[in-house]
Write an enzyme that holds these catalytic residues in place. Structure first.
Site, PDB file in Angstrom:
ATOM      1  N   ARG A 263       0.806  -1.680  -0.391  1.00 42.94           N
ATOM      2  CA  ARG A 263       0.103  -0.180   0.237  1.00 42.94           C
ATOM      3  C   ARG A 263       0.856   1.066  -0.105  1.00 42.94           C
ATOM      4  NH1 ARG A 263      -2.698   2.272  -2.864  1.00 42.94           N
ATOM      5  NH2 ARG A 263      -3.904  -0.115  -2.426  1.00 42.94           N
TER       6      ARG A 263
ATOM      7  N   LYS B 142       2.834  24.485  -3.895  1.00 45.39           N
ATOM      8  CA  LYS B 142       1.283  23.665  -3.516  1.00 45.39           C
ATOM      9  C   LYS B 142       1.382  22.364  -3.925  1.00 45.39           C
ATOM     10  CE  LYS B 142      -0.974  28.175  -4.716  1.00 45.39           C
ATOM     11  NZ  LYS B 142      -1.906  28.151  -5.910  1.00 45.39           N
TER      12      LYS B 142
ATOM     13  N   LYS C  85       5.948  39.053  -3.411  1.00 52.13           N
ATOM     14  CA  LYS C  85       4.347  39.236  -3.820  1.00 52.13           C
ATOM     15  C   LYS C  85       3.851  40.727  -2.888  1.00 52.13           C
ATOM     16  CE  LYS C  85       3.694  34.496  -4.131  1.00 52.13           C
ATOM     17  NZ  LYS C  85       2.795  32.941  -4.123  1.00 52.13           N
TER      18      LYS C  85
ATOM     19  N   GLU D 174       5.851  39.709  -7.322  1.00 53.36           N
ATOM     20  CA  GLU D 174       4.767  39.709  -8.878  1.00 53.36           C
ATOM     21  C   GLU D 174       3.991  41.096  -8.977  1.00 53.36           C
ATOM     22  OE1 GLU D 174       1.385  36.949  -6.775  1.00 53.36           O
ATOM     23  OE2 GLU D 174       0.742  38.876  -5.469  1.00 53.36           O
TER      24      GLU D 174
ATOM     25  N   ASP E 149       0.984  37.953 -12.329  1.00 52.71           N
ATOM     26  CA  ASP E 149       0.072  37.475 -11.860  1.00 52.71           C
ATOM     27  C   ASP E 149      -1.592  37.785 -12.243  1.00 52.71           C
ATOM     28  OD1 ASP E 149      -1.236  35.250  -9.788  1.00 52.71           O
ATOM     29  OD2 ASP E 149      -1.549  36.726  -8.738  1.00 52.71           O
TER      30      ASP E 149
END
Length: 304
Positions: free
Chosen positions: A98, A133, A165, A199, A220
């Site tokens: 598994r 992510k 950002k 960004e 973005d």
């Protein structure tokens, strides 16, 4: 980079989670001396990733297990194809089954999805890259799978590069600095080898950011038309990355705008694990192992 040390750490944690006190079922049902052979079989077409992971899982549960006829990472396969052969002690194969499948199925799913994105950008300059992510604890495996699918890796962690950002810039500009001054301030504190990316989400931010001296500018959530205009405005002064609203329906159009990089979070955060199975055949136990010392050949079957 996916090293054996990283793989072994993931494997140890996964096996400890899956069988903290051993595999009770196999230890009760399967004789200790029983051996087995198994085939890793694709139930659907895809791109393979996780060969060394499969080997390290099986080695961790029992060093006597052997993995052979292993398809190379990054190689395509068809439904019904045997990807690998596994042989050795039956209990070990069943204990590792598994964990091995969970990891290989996910990695192959990522490689397969990445290959689809890469195919849709063929003929353009755009590179398909991943993001942060990723599944906590599995980043190195998942990023390796992206490469197996023909993609590239973005920064591995927050420690690898500067990537400012809107929230970062908001904090600095709140102190009275312009965006250009804020970026220059940051650059003055960095070594010359550290990459700087910033960004933007509006066209009017591009010139002030470029004036700060960035290496990469991320556009973005720009529309395709805005991306095309943004590439023209940057005019080679920085690497142009497109991010946001990227999927299999939109990626070809985004790539055609001339951007250098397209980052796709979906490669790892929304991927479906591929359907890959492990078909196990356990060799029959000896009669005495089953408490059947007096059984004759006719009781055991002709192909015993």
């Amino acid at each position: 980079m996916l090293t054996r040390q990283i793989i072994d750490r993931v494997v140890r944690n996964a096996l400890d989670e899956d069988a903290p006190w051993g595999d009770v079922t196999s230890e009760l049902f399967i004789p200790a001396e029983a051996t087995a052979s198994a085939r890793l079989i694709a139930r659907e077409p895809g791109v393979f990733s996780g060969g060394e992971v499969l080997q390290r899982v099986m080695h961790a549960v029992d060093e006597r297990i052997r993995v052979s006829s292993l398809l190379g990472d990054g190689k395509p396969f068809e439904a019904g194809q045997t990807i690998a052969q596994v042989e050795g002690p039956a209990r070990g194969i069943l204990r590792g089954e598994r964990v091995a499948l969970n990891l290989v199925q996910r990695m192959s799913g990522i490689a397969t999805l990445t290959a689809q994105y890469v195919a849709l950008t063929t003929g353009t300059r755009a590179r398909i890259v991943d993001t942060r992510k990723t599944t906590p604890g599995l980043r190195a495996l998942e990023r390796h799978a992206v490469v197996c699918g023909g993609g590239r890796n973005h920064r591995h962690s927050l420690s690898d590069a500067v990537m400012a950002k809107d929230n970062h810039l908001a904090v600095l500009t709140a102190r009275g600095l312009s965006v250009t001054e804020a970026i220059r301030h940051v650059r003055s504190r960095l070594g010359h080898t550290t990459h700087v990316e910033v960004e933007v989400d509006r066209m009017d931010q591009i010139e002030p950011v470029l004036a700060g001296g960035v290496d990469t500018i991320m556009l973005d959530n720009f529309t395709v038309e805005q991306l095309r205009d943004g590439v023209a405005l940057v005019a080679g002064r920085a690497i142009v990355e497109a991010s946001g609203n990227v999927n299999l329906d939109t990626v070809a159009g985004i790539a055609a705008t001339g951007v250098d990089v397209i980052s796709v979070g979906a490669l790892t955060h929304s991927v479906r694990s591929l359907d890959i199975g492990l078909d196990v055949e356990i060799a029959p136990a000896l009669p005495e192992e089953l408490g059947a010392e007096n059984l004759g050949p006719e009781d055991l079957g002709a192909d015993r």
